[in-house]
Design a protein around this motif. Structure first.
Motif, mmCIF file in Angstrom:
data_model
loop_
_atom_site.group_PDB
_atom_site.id
_atom_site.type_symbol
_atom_site.label_atom_id
_atom_site.label_comp_id
_atom_site.label_asym_id
_atom_site.label_seq_id
_atom_site.Cartn_x
_atom_site.Cartn_y
_atom_site.Cartn_z
ATOM 1 N N ARG A 28 -1.523 -8.746 -19.124
ATOM 2 C CA ARG A 28 -2.432 -8.121 -18.166
ATOM 3 C C ARG A 28 -1.847 -6.857 -17.570
ATOM 4 O O ARG A 28 -2.545 -6.125 -16.911
ATOM 5 N N GLY A 29 -0.585 -6.627 -17.747
ATOM 6 C CA GLY A 29 0.051 -5.499 -17.089
ATOM 7 C C GLY A 29 0.550 -5.918 -15.721
ATOM 8 O O GLY A 29 0.361 -7.054 -15.288
ATOM 9 N N THR A 30 1.161 -5.004 -15.022
ATOM 10 C CA THR A 30 1.763 -5.351 -13.729
ATOM 11 C C THR A 30 0.857 -5.093 -12.539
ATOM 12 O O THR A 30 1.170 -5.502 -11.427
ATOM 13 N N GLU A 31 -0.264 -4.436 -12.759
ATOM 14 C CA GLU A 31 -1.118 -4.067 -11.623
ATOM 15 C C GLU A 31 -1.543 -5.287 -10.811
ATOM 16 O O GLU A 31 -1.574 -5.240 -9.579
ATOM 17 N N TRP A 32 -1.840 -6.383 -11.463
ATOM 18 C CA TRP A 32 -2.258 -7.587 -10.725
ATOM 19 C C TRP A 32 -1.129 -8.126 -9.858
ATOM 20 O O TRP A 32 -1.386 -8.721 -8.812
ATOM 21 N N LEU A 33 0.121 -7.918 -10.264
ATOM 22 C CA LEU A 33 1.241 -8.357 -9.432
ATOM 23 C C LEU A 33 1.321 -7.550 -8.135
ATOM 24 O O LEU A 33 1.602 -8.097 -7.067
ATOM 25 N N PHE A 34 1.049 -6.249 -8.228
ATOM 26 C CA PHE A 34 1.056 -5.414 -7.025
ATOM 27 C C PHE A 34 -0.085 -5.818 -6.091
ATOM 28 O O PHE A 34 0.072 -5.831 -4.877
ATOM 29 N N GLU A 35 -1.224 -6.158 -6.659
ATOM 30 C CA GLU A 35 -2.354 -6.624 -5.846
ATOM 31 C C GLU A 35 -2.019 -7.952 -5.175
ATOM 32 O O GLU A 35 -2.325 -8.163 -3.997
ATOM 33 N N LEU A 36 -1.393 -8.854 -5.929
ATOM 34 C CA LEU A 36 -0.996 -10.144 -5.375
ATOM 35 C C LEU A 36 0.018 -9.951 -4.248
ATOM 36 O O LEU A 36 -0.090 -10.566 -3.181
ATOM 37 N N PHE A 37 0.988 -9.079 -4.464
ATOM 38 C CA PHE A 37 1.983 -8.804 -3.421
ATOM 39 C C PHE A 37 1.304 -8.274 -2.168
ATOM 40 O O PHE A 37 1.599 -8.721 -1.057
ATOM 41 N N ALA A 38 0.380 -7.340 -2.318
ATOM 42 C CA ALA A 38 -0.330 -6.767 -1.170
ATOM 43 C C ALA A 38 -1.098 -7.852 -0.403
ATOM 44 O O ALA A 38 -1.186 -7.800 0.824
ATOM 45 N N SER A 39 -1.623 -8.836 -1.139
ATOM 46 C CA SER A 39 -2.385 -9.908 -0.477
ATOM 47 C C SER A 39 -1.498 -10.790 0.402
ATOM 48 O O SER A 39 -1.999 -11.519 1.255
ATOM 49 N N ASP A 55 15.085 -0.399 -13.642
ATOM 50 C CA ASP A 55 15.206 0.963 -13.087
ATOM 51 C C ASP A 55 14.704 1.058 -11.647
ATOM 52 O O ASP A 55 14.590 2.145 -11.102
ATOM 53 N N ALA A 56 14.393 -0.064 -11.034
ATOM 54 C CA ALA A 56 13.914 -0.167 -9.650
ATOM 55 C C ALA A 56 12.532 0.437 -9.441
ATOM 56 O O ALA A 56 12.095 0.611 -8.311
ATOM 57 N N GLY A 57 11.816 0.708 -10.494
ATOM 58 C CA GLY A 57 10.487 1.308 -10.378
ATOM 59 C C GLY A 57 9.516 0.497 -9.544
ATOM 60 O O GLY A 57 8.767 1.056 -8.726
ATOM 61 N N HIS A 58 9.525 -0.820 -9.719
ATOM 62 C CA HIS A 58 8.611 -1.661 -8.940
ATOM 63 C C HIS A 58 9.010 -1.671 -7.470
ATOM 64 O O HIS A 58 8.143 -1.567 -6.586
ATOM 65 N N ALA A 59 10.297 -1.785 -7.205
ATOM 66 C CA ALA A 59 10.767 -1.777 -5.811
ATOM 67 C C ALA A 59 10.430 -0.451 -5.140
ATOM 68 O O ALA A 59 9.973 -0.429 -3.993
ATOM 69 N N ILE A 60 10.633 0.641 -5.848
ATOM 70 C CA ILE A 60 10.327 1.966 -5.285
ATOM 71 C C ILE A 60 8.844 2.066 -4.944
ATOM 72 O O ILE A 60 8.465 2.542 -3.873
ATOM 73 N N ARG A 61 8.004 1.599 -5.838
ATOM 74 C CA ARG A 61 6.557 1.645 -5.571
ATOM 75 C C ARG A 61 6.190 0.817 -4.345
ATOM 76 O O ARG A 61 5.410 1.264 -3.486
ATOM 77 N N LEU A 62 6.757 -0.379 -4.236
ATOM 78 C CA LEU A 62 6.446 -1.234 -3.092
ATOM 79 C C LEU A 62 6.956 -0.642 -1.787
ATOM 80 O O LEU A 62 6.292 -0.744 -0.746
ATOM 81 N N VAL A 63 8.104 -0.011 -1.817
ATOM 82 C CA VAL A 63 8.630 0.672 -0.631
ATOM 83 C C VAL A 63 7.664 1.764 -0.199
ATOM 84 O O VAL A 63 7.328 1.890 0.982
ATOM 85 N N ARG A 64 7.218 2.566 -1.146
ATOM 86 C CA ARG A 64 6.304 3.672 -0.823
ATOM 87 C C ARG A 64 4.953 3.177 -0.325
ATOM 88 O O ARG A 64 4.404 3.715 0.632
#
Length: 88
Positions: A28-39, A55-64
């Protein structure tokens, strides 16, 4: 015999195996994980721990996106270097 680091590096990079797994598993890709985290309702300033951060890409996105603080760790020196570059 293959070392754990060699196996980890195989899975960490773009490879024929990676491409075949994506094709056969139809991820499904990672987008649903970011939505779940936001919830979960993260609050500005909370600490995020990303273990196996690559490469810390997910952490950087969540920080921002959520104003979090983060600690990203990975056992591979190559990934740590990439994460430091990404943060800069």
């Amino acid at each position: 015999m293959v070392s754990v680091q060699e196996l980890y590096e195989l899975w960490a990079g773009e490879s024929e195996l990676d491409a075949r797994l994506k094709q056969s598993l139809e991820p499904r890709g990672t987008e649903w994980l970011f939505e779940l985290f936001a919830s979960l309702g993260p609050k500005r300033g909370e600490l995020l721990l990303d273990v196996g951060a690559r490469d810390a890409g997910h952490a950087i996105r969540l920080v921002r996106e959520h104003g979090l603080r983060a600690v990203a760790v990975d056992p591979l020196p190559l990934h740590v270097e990439r994460a430091r570059d990404a943060v800069e």
